[in-house]
Write an enzyme that holds these catalytic residues in place. Sequence first.
Site, mmCIF file in Angstrom:
data_model
loop_
_atom_site.group_PDB
_atom_site.id
_atom_site.type_symbol
_atom_site.label_atom_id
_atom_site.label_comp_id
_atom_site.label_asym_id
_atom_site.label_seq_id
_atom_site.Cartn_x
_atom_site.Cartn_y
_atom_site.Cartn_z
ATOM 1 N N TYR A 105 0.880 -1.175 0.000
ATOM 2 C CA TYR A 105 0.000 0.000 0.000
ATOM 3 C C TYR A 105 0.915 1.222 0.000
ATOM 4 O O TYR A 105 1.437 1.637 1.027
ATOM 5 C CB TYR A 105 -0.923 -0.026 1.221
ATOM 6 N N ASP A 144 -2.204 -1.325 -4.039
ATOM 7 C CA ASP A 144 -2.575 0.050 -4.359
ATOM 8 C C ASP A 144 -1.289 0.857 -4.451
ATOM 9 O O ASP A 144 -0.702 1.211 -3.426
ATOM 10 C CB ASP A 144 -3.501 0.586 -3.262
ATOM 11 N N HIS A 242 -12.301 0.977 -4.018
ATOM 12 C CA HIS A 242 -11.486 0.249 -4.985
ATOM 13 C C HIS A 242 -12.209 -1.042 -5.352
ATOM 14 O O HIS A 242 -13.065 -1.520 -4.597
ATOM 15 C CB HIS A 242 -10.124 -0.129 -4.393
#
EC number: 3.1.11.2
Length: 251
Positions: A105, A144, A242
Site C-alpha cells: 500500500y 494500491d 477500490h
Amino acid sequence: MKLVSWNVNGLRACANKGFGEYFKQIGADLFCVQETKLQEGQITLDLGEEYTHYWNYAVKKGYSGTAVFTRIQPLSVRYGMETDEEPEGRILTLEFDGFYLVTVYTPNAKRDLSRLEYRLEWEDRFRDYLSRLDKLKPVIVCGDLNVAHQEIDIKNAKSNRGNSGFTDEERGKMTDLLEAGFVDTFRHLHPDRTDMYTWWSNMPGVRAKNVGWRIDYFLASARLAPAITHAGIDCDILGSDHCPIVLEVAI
C-alpha cells in the site's frame, strides 16, 4: 495460479459488504488486501481452513495495514522492507519456491502534496528492495500503488495532471520501476484497453459514470511475462472505493 489484490478501505466494513462472498467465489490461491485498518483480534474471518493468514498491522489504529491469505505455505515472510523498519504496515513479502509475492500500500502524497517528498524517497527505497529480491528469484508485486501511470489509466487526464496520484514525479517513479525489470501485467495483455479503472471517488454518481483511476496493479518480473495468462479488473465488485484485480500466471 490465481492471485487477487484488493484495497478494501477498511476490512471490517468490507466484510459487511460482500467480502466473504467474493472471496469464496473467486477461489484465489493467494489473496492480498490493503488498507485493512484494524489491529490484531479486531476481526474474525471464516475463509476456509485451507488458508493461512498473514497480517502487517500499522502501529496507528484504524490506519493502513496489509494482509495475505494463502493456500500455499510460504518459505518465509517479511514485514516491511527491513525488519521493524516500517510502522505503517504497508508491505508484506511472502517467499515461495519459484517467486516472491509482495503486497504493498504505497503512501499517498496527500491532496496538498505535503507528503510528496517522502513518497518519492519511499519509491526509491521500494524499487531498490524489489530489485534485490528480483536478483534472487522472480517477483510478483500487487496492491494500491497510488498512481495512474499513463493518461489511458485515468478518466480526466488533462484536468488531473499535477494532482496527487497523477503528478509527473509519481508517474516518473512508476516508469523507473518498470524500467528496472518489471511489467504492468494488465497493460502487457491489454495495451490499449480504455475505461478500465480500479478506484473511484465517493462523490455522488462518479462510479456509476465510471469516472475512475487505475491505481491498483499487479506487476511482475519481466521474465515472468510469458507465463501471464490473465490480468483482469473486477469493476462490478462493490464493498470498497477500490475494486479487486486478478492475475493468473502459469507458475
